[in-house]
Design an enzyme around this catalytic site. Structure first.
Site, PDB file in Angstrom:
ATOM      1  N   ARG A  16       0.805  -1.225   0.000  1.00 13.79           N
ATOM      2  CA  ARG A  16       0.000   0.000   0.000  1.00 13.79           C
ATOM      3  C   ARG A  16       0.843   1.283   0.000  1.00 13.79           C
ATOM      4  NH1 ARG A  16      -3.625  -1.313   4.984  1.00 13.79           N
ATOM      5  NH2 ARG A  16      -1.985  -2.875   5.283  1.00 13.79           N
ATOM      6  N   ARG A 333      29.710  24.461   4.060  1.00 13.61           N
ATOM      7  CA  ARG A 333      29.614  23.122   3.446  1.00 13.61           C
ATOM      8  C   ARG A 333      30.522  22.115   4.151  1.00 13.61           C
ATOM      9  NH1 ARG A 333      30.907  24.519  -2.515  1.00 13.61           N
ATOM     10  NH2 ARG A 333      30.931  22.243  -2.658  1.00 13.61           N
ATOM     11  N   TYR A 366      34.128  33.615  -0.807  1.00 17.58           N
ATOM     12  CA  TYR A 366      34.181  32.165  -0.967  1.00 17.58           C
ATOM     13  C   TYR A 366      35.481  31.636  -0.392  1.00 17.58           C
ATOM     14  CZ  TYR A 366      34.614  27.505  -2.893  1.00 17.58           C
ATOM     15  OH  TYR A 366      34.788  26.157  -3.018  1.00 17.58           O
TER      16      TYR A 366
END
Ligand code: UD1
Ligand code: CA
Length: 454
Positions: A16, A333, A366
């Site tokens: 299901r 990150r 960065y």
């Protein structure tokens, strides 16, 4: 539960769910459904845990720790057949065997212990965990005599009109005398409406040997709530999220708006840390005391110190030291280690880099594959040029260096201690200690140039 083994049924596909993924592998608040069941069994104090796998056996098996015994059911011929596949787990065991289902993640340890206590105190051969349902449709019904003794469990498909009126239902979870179960399984046949080996048939078989059967009725329907469809998965998500948030608040975390705060089951939050709306905390994230996370931040496997603020930012697989400010709109990150008292400001991306204490990158920067020392200032628009299209290289910026705005640091390159870089420089060579590097063209003013042209 020292003398209790737990066997978990997880061989079914879960038709299901309409999914190619085995039902028990679906994530619930970021953790697999089956893992909750295993955790519940461990929390209740299981001496040993066995899991019966079948559909996507390799994937299910791969997600289990090596202490767990695994049994294969090649073909899903019924719940009794599944348990038979695990006969070696309990046939020479003299204690109690608890059988759980892999798709019911909410069973509380108190409930499992209470079921076991009922089982052992009364000397039952089998004890069934049950609940009273207003709408018992689809479940096995508990058939009792006038004295309240359990006689049998009759499945929906096999029940007559009177039996269908019974509101007490079978959760599919049991405590067995391991020896009585091992013997009874040999007598189970497929003589029923589904043509399956029903585990529920062992109730009558065990009773015939002179042992008694009992029930433990829980008053909390969540204890036995199983996930069978994607809708139920979504409902379970809300329920589990509520439980996780409530437990964290009980331990002292401040969650401003639990309805919009998504926290995984393994996240740890110190007392008085504050989680603001729209925040998602995943994996093994740890938040130190008095830190403020959010609004609208996502942290995954992040270790955050004390008095840190993280606003509208993402932190993945990284750590942030005490008193550091992150965001708004920063992106840290994997593999980054940010020190104490730092600033990682707006539109700053950090990847696989270290930043020493009291260093700052306040805006538009960065930092990729960098090692930044202590007390460093990275001006607005600093770029660690770490990739030449083929390979990645590291950039080192030593303690107390000052990098002027809009500087490109072409890796591999080192800026030595206390060095100063003029704004707009493109740095390709090492900058010596305490020196000033200017790496840009001088400005030339051509006076009256435009007037002459006209
Ligand atoms: C079963 C019970 C029913 C109970 C209900 C509670 C039987 C015969 N019936 O019915 O009384 O009210 O659970 O939800 O046991 N499984 C296997 N191998 C198989 C079949 C099933 O591992 O061959 C596993 C499934 O993956 C699932 C569990 O056993 O985790 C229950 O199976 P399911 O087919 O859902 O049983 P129900 O028909 O719901
Ligand atoms: Ca720039």
């Amino acid at each position: 539960m020292k003398n209790t083994k737990v066997l978990i049924l997880a061989a079914g596909q879960g038709t299901r769910m309409r999914s190619k993924r085995a039902k028990v592998l679906h994530p619930l608040c970021g953790k697999k459904i089956l893992d909750y069941v295993i955790d519940n069994a461990e929390a209740a104090g299981a001496a040993e845990i066995g899991v019966i796998v079948g559909y996507q056996a390799e994937q299910v098996q791969a997600s289990l720790t090596p202490e767990i015994k695994i049994y294969r059911q090649q073909e899903q011929l019924g719940t009794a057949h599944a348990v038979m596949m695990a006969l070696p787990f309990f046939e020479n065991f003299s204690g109690s065997l608890m059988v759980l289902v892999g798709d019911a993640p909410f069973t509380r340890r108190e409930t499992l212990r209470a079921m076991l206590e009922t089982h052992e105190k009364n000397g039952y051969g089998v004890t069934v965990l049950t609940a009273e349902f207003k709408d018992p449709f689809g479940y096995g019904r508990m058939i009792k005599n006038a004295a309240g003794e359990l006689l049998a469990i009759i499945e929906e498909k096999d029940a007559d009109a009177t039996q269908k009126l019974v509101k007490e239902i079978n959760s599919g979870m049991y405590c067995f005398d391991a020896q009585a179960l091992a013997a009874a399984l040999k007598e189970v046949n497929t003589d029923n409406a589904a043509g399956e080996y029903y585990l529920t048939d062992v109730i009558e078989i065990i009773r015939k040997t002179g042992l008694k059967a009992g029930t433990y009725v829980t008053d909390d329907p969540d204890d036995i709530a199983a996930i069978n469809s994607k809708q139920q998965l979504a409902q379970a998500e809300t329920l589990m999220r509520g439980r996780i948030n409530a437990a964290l608040m009980d331990e002292g975390a401040i969650i401003t708006d639990p309805a919009t705060t998504y926290i995984g089951p393994d996240v740890k939050i110190a007392a008085d840390a504050e989680i603001l709306p729209g925040t998602i905390l995943e994996g093994q994230t740890v938040i130190g005391q008095d830190s403020v996370i959010g609004p609208y931040s996502r942290l995954k496997d992040a270790v955050i110190g004390e008095r840190v603020t993280i606003e509208n930012s993402t932190v993945l697989e990284s750590s942030v030291g005490h008193d550091t400010k992150v965001g708004p709109y920063a992106y840290i990150r994997p593999g980054s280690v940010i020190g104490q008292g730092c600033k990682v400001g707006d539109f700053v991306e950090v990847k696989n880099s270290n930043m020493g204490d009291h260093s700052k990158a306040s805006h538009l920067t960065y930092i990729g594959d960098g090692d930044v020392g202590q007390g460093v200032n990275l001006g607005c628009g600093t770029v660690f040029v770490n990739y030449d299209g083929k390979n990645k290289y590291r950039t080192v910026v030593e303690d107390q260096a000052f990098v002027g705005c809009n500087t490109n640091l072409i890796a591999p390159v080192t800026v030595k201690k206390g060095a100063y870089i003029a704004a707009g420089s493109t740095i390709t060579d090492e900058v010596p200690e305490d020196s000033l590097a200017i790496a840009r063209c001088r400005q030339v003013n051509k006076e009256g140039y435009l007037k002459k042209k006209k």
